[in-house]
Design an enzyme around this catalytic site. Sequence first.
Site, PDB file in Angstrom:
ATOM      1  N   CYS A  20       0.820  -1.226   0.000  1.00  0.00           N
ATOM      2  CA  CYS A  20       0.000   0.000   0.000  1.00  0.00           C
ATOM      3  C   CYS A  20       0.851   1.272   0.000  1.00  0.00           C
ATOM      4  O   CYS A  20       0.341   2.357  -0.288  1.00  0.00           O
ATOM      5  CB  CYS A  20      -0.954   0.014   1.179  1.00  0.00           C
ATOM      6  SG  CYS A  20      -2.079  -1.389   1.170  1.00  0.00           S
ATOM      7  N   ASN A  64      -9.901  -0.126   0.185  1.00  0.00           N
ATOM      8  CA  ASN A  64      -8.447  -0.010   0.121  1.00  0.00           C
ATOM      9  C   ASN A  64      -7.952  -0.599  -1.206  1.00  0.00           C
ATOM     10  O   ASN A  64      -7.990  -1.808  -1.403  1.00  0.00           O
ATOM     11  CB  ASN A  64      -7.842  -0.757   1.308  1.00  0.00           C
ATOM     12  CG  ASN A  64      -6.333  -0.637   1.371  1.00  0.00           C
ATOM     13  OD1 ASN A  64      -5.701  -0.166   0.426  1.00  0.00           O
ATOM     14  ND2 ASN A  64      -5.759  -1.072   2.475  1.00  0.00           N
ATOM     15  N   HIS A  87      -3.184   7.591   2.330  1.00  0.00           N
ATOM     16  CA  HIS A  87      -3.572   6.253   1.877  1.00  0.00           C
ATOM     17  C   HIS A  87      -5.005   5.989   2.337  1.00  0.00           C
ATOM     18  O   HIS A  87      -5.360   6.238   3.489  1.00  0.00           O
ATOM     19  CB  HIS A  87      -2.616   5.225   2.493  1.00  0.00           C
ATOM     20  CG  HIS A  87      -3.009   3.807   2.227  1.00  0.00           C
ATOM     21  ND1 HIS A  87      -3.470   3.386   0.999  1.00  0.00           N
ATOM     22  CD2 HIS A  87      -3.026   2.708   3.036  1.00  0.00           C
ATOM     23  CE1 HIS A  87      -3.738   2.094   1.062  1.00  0.00           C
ATOM     24  NE2 HIS A  87      -3.479   1.664   2.288  1.00  0.00           N
TER      25      HIS A  87
HETATM   26  C1  LIG Z   1      -9.881  -4.606  10.380  1.00  0.00           C
HETATM   27  C2  LIG Z   1     -10.538  -3.628  11.335  1.00  0.00           C
HETATM   28  C3  LIG Z   1     -11.583  -2.809  10.588  1.00  0.00           C
HETATM   29  C4  LIG Z   1     -11.232  -4.433  12.438  1.00  0.00           C
HETATM   30  O1  LIG Z   1     -11.837  -3.527  13.339  1.00  0.00           O
HETATM   31  P1  LIG Z   1     -11.698  -3.774  14.902  1.00  0.00           P
HETATM   32  O2  LIG Z   1     -12.496  -2.737  15.572  1.00  0.00           O
HETATM   33  O3  LIG Z   1     -10.237  -3.839  15.206  1.00  0.00           O
HETATM   34  O4  LIG Z   1     -12.400  -5.134  15.036  1.00  0.00           O
HETATM   35  P2  LIG Z   1     -11.840  -6.492  15.687  1.00  0.00           P
HETATM   36  O5  LIG Z   1     -10.797  -7.095  14.794  1.00  0.00           O
HETATM   37  O6  LIG Z   1     -11.481  -6.217  17.106  1.00  0.00           O
HETATM   38  O7  LIG Z   1     -13.130  -7.368  15.636  1.00  0.00           O
HETATM   39  C5  LIG Z   1     -14.250  -7.063  16.443  1.00  0.00           C
HETATM   40  C6  LIG Z   1     -15.310  -8.105  16.192  1.00  0.00           C
HETATM   41  O8  LIG Z   1     -15.825  -7.935  14.867  1.00  0.00           O
HETATM   42  C7  LIG Z   1     -15.767  -9.171  14.166  1.00  0.00           C
HETATM   43  N1  LIG Z   1     -15.550  -8.881  12.753  1.00  0.00           N
HETATM   44  C8  LIG Z   1     -14.384  -8.825  12.067  1.00  0.00           C
HETATM   45  N2  LIG Z   1     -14.631  -8.520  10.779  1.00  0.00           N
HETATM   46  C9  LIG Z   1     -15.954  -8.386  10.654  1.00  0.00           C
HETATM   47  C10 LIG Z   1     -16.810  -8.077   9.600  1.00  0.00           C
HETATM   48  N3  LIG Z   1     -16.349  -7.822   8.358  1.00  0.00           N
HETATM   49  N4  LIG Z   1     -18.137  -8.010   9.833  1.00  0.00           N
HETATM   50  C11 LIG Z   1     -18.634  -8.239  11.034  1.00  0.00           C
HETATM   51  N5  LIG Z   1     -17.888  -8.560  12.091  1.00  0.00           N
HETATM   52  C12 LIG Z   1     -16.551  -8.621  11.912  1.00  0.00           C
HETATM   53  C13 LIG Z   1     -14.618  -9.918  14.798  1.00  0.00           C
HETATM   54  O9  LIG Z   1     -14.750 -11.298  14.559  1.00  0.00           O
HETATM   55  C14 LIG Z   1     -14.787  -9.540  16.244  1.00  0.00           C
HETATM   56  O10 LIG Z   1     -15.781 -10.328  16.804  1.00  0.00           O
HETATM   57  P3  LIG Z   1     -15.624 -10.907  18.310  1.00  0.00           P
HETATM   58  O11 LIG Z   1     -15.511  -9.693  19.179  1.00  0.00           O
HETATM   59  O12 LIG Z   1     -16.857 -11.695  18.477  1.00  0.00           O
HETATM   60  O13 LIG Z   1     -14.357 -11.705  18.281  1.00  0.00           O
HETATM   61  C15 LIG Z   1      -9.482  -2.688  11.974  1.00  0.00           C
HETATM   62  O14 LIG Z   1      -8.673  -3.400  12.861  1.00  0.00           O
HETATM   63  C16 LIG Z   1      -8.648  -2.010  10.939  1.00  0.00           C
HETATM   64  O15 LIG Z   1      -9.130  -1.213  10.183  1.00  0.00           O
HETATM   65  N6  LIG Z   1      -7.345  -2.317  10.904  1.00  0.00           N
HETATM   66  C17 LIG Z   1      -6.471  -1.770   9.889  1.00  0.00           C
HETATM   67  C18 LIG Z   1      -6.683  -2.518   8.618  1.00  0.00           C
HETATM   68  C19 LIG Z   1      -6.035  -1.865   7.442  1.00  0.00           C
HETATM   69  O16 LIG Z   1      -6.340  -0.746   7.138  1.00  0.00           O
HETATM   70  N7  LIG Z   1      -5.164  -2.597   6.769  1.00  0.00           N
HETATM   71  C20 LIG Z   1      -4.509  -2.162   5.603  1.00  0.00           C
HETATM   72  C21 LIG Z   1      -3.421  -1.222   5.946  1.00  0.00           C
HETATM   73  S1  LIG Z   1      -2.507  -0.853   4.514  1.00  0.00           S
END
Ligand SMILES: CC(C)(COP(=O)(O)OP(=O)(O)OC[C@H]1O[C@@H](n2cnc3c(N)ncnc32)[C@H](O)[C@@H]1OP(=O)(O)O)[C@@H](O)C(=O)NCCC(=O)NCCS
Length: 322
Positions: free
Chosen positions: A113, A279, A249
């Site tokens: 990215c 993304n 980004h």
């Molecule tokens: C991926 C992201 C959106 C997840 O959000 P979060 O608030 O951290 O969520 P978590 O990973 O803690 O998950 C919370 C809950 O949602 C659930 N969950 C994950 N993806 C889900 C989805 N698409 N839909 C519904 N529920 C989802 C998980 O299983 C978890 O459930 P649990 O509490 O029962 O275990 C976030 O961590 C993020 O944006 N990270 C950066 C990702 C990124 O930008 N990457 C590229 C960088 S170049």
Amino acid sequence: MKFSRIVGTGSYLPEKVLSNEELSKSVDTSDEWIRERTGIRQRHIVADGQYTSDLALNASLQALDAAGIHADDLDLIVLATSTPDVVFPSTASILQEKLNVRGCGAFDVQAVCAGFAYALSVADQFIKAGTCQNVLVIGAETFSRILDWTDRTTCVLFGDGAGAVVLTGGDKAGLHSTHIHADGRFQDLLHVPTGVSKQYNEMFKAQTAVQMNGQKVFKWAVREMSALAIKTLEENGLNADDVDWMVPHQANFRIIEAVASKVGVPMERVVVTVQDHGNTSAASVPLALDTAVRDGRVQPGDKILLEAFGGGFTWGSALITM
Ligand SMILES: CC(C)(COP(=O)(O)OP(=O)(O)OC[C@H]1O[C@@H](n2cnc3c(N)ncnc32)[C@H](O)[C@@H]1OP(=O)(O)O)[C@@H](O)C(=O)NCCC(=O)NCCS
């Protein structure tokens, strides 16, 4: 001293739109969850038989047209992608053929990215050194092809697209500085475990899709992008008030907001397009830049702070006058 300047921008999103609603029919997620956690409403998906070089071609033709430069006048093509058409030749070479030009150098840059920040930095060095006059820089991805569409923790986040700029050498500073960094210790937090060499190892055979530790990536992305953005301003003797637009980004609205707040740029001066395409990895920064150029937000003479973060980890920034 010679400087490089962006003289044209372009972008392309594939026709097919996949909304959160539609996606939630095939994977256990919801529009509400995706919008609240990421700001994403939809993503674009390539058609069968459409490849990264095809997206790159559409974005490049727009950028060349906007620059008023013919593809024959290019001295170099630098294309950032993690989803090349084939193992080799490079997607840049395939694009050169599709542009119907011969002879100029063409190669790919792989920094996920942060790829566009890397490609821009490379192109800038060639122009500053006097080796090249006109360089086409592209970020293009078909991430839909490396996603596990049953894994809701990753498939909701990414999409396909391309963005391009034409850089030209001259006396007036356009690119003031570019900055690129990497820290290979964190590769397991965001990666595709298989590839050309590793695919022959039985242990990795099934792991052909993006894997990510979302929370850790989130924290690192905010920390490194904001620190680098602040350093970029300092090195140019500027502060946040001097920036007309921040073009970050486009991975997640909450990451964009957190970085902007740490850097001190109000959200009214931050270009946000992640809602429309998710993304798109290396394509996201030039896509956002082109969107803001075409809708008239970014004007000639504006100071732009670009920044990106990706797997590797890799991260980069650039300070630009348009
Ligand atoms: C991926 C992201 C959106 C997840 O959000 P979060 O608030 O951290 O969520 P978590 O990973 O803690 O998950 C919370 C809950 O949602 C659930 N969950 C994950 N993806 C889900 C989805 N698409 N839909 C519904 N529920 C989802 C998980 O299983 C978890 O459930 P649990 O509490 O029962 O275990 C976030 O961590 C993020 O944006 N990270 C950066 C990702 C990124 O930008 N990457 C590229 C960088 S170049």
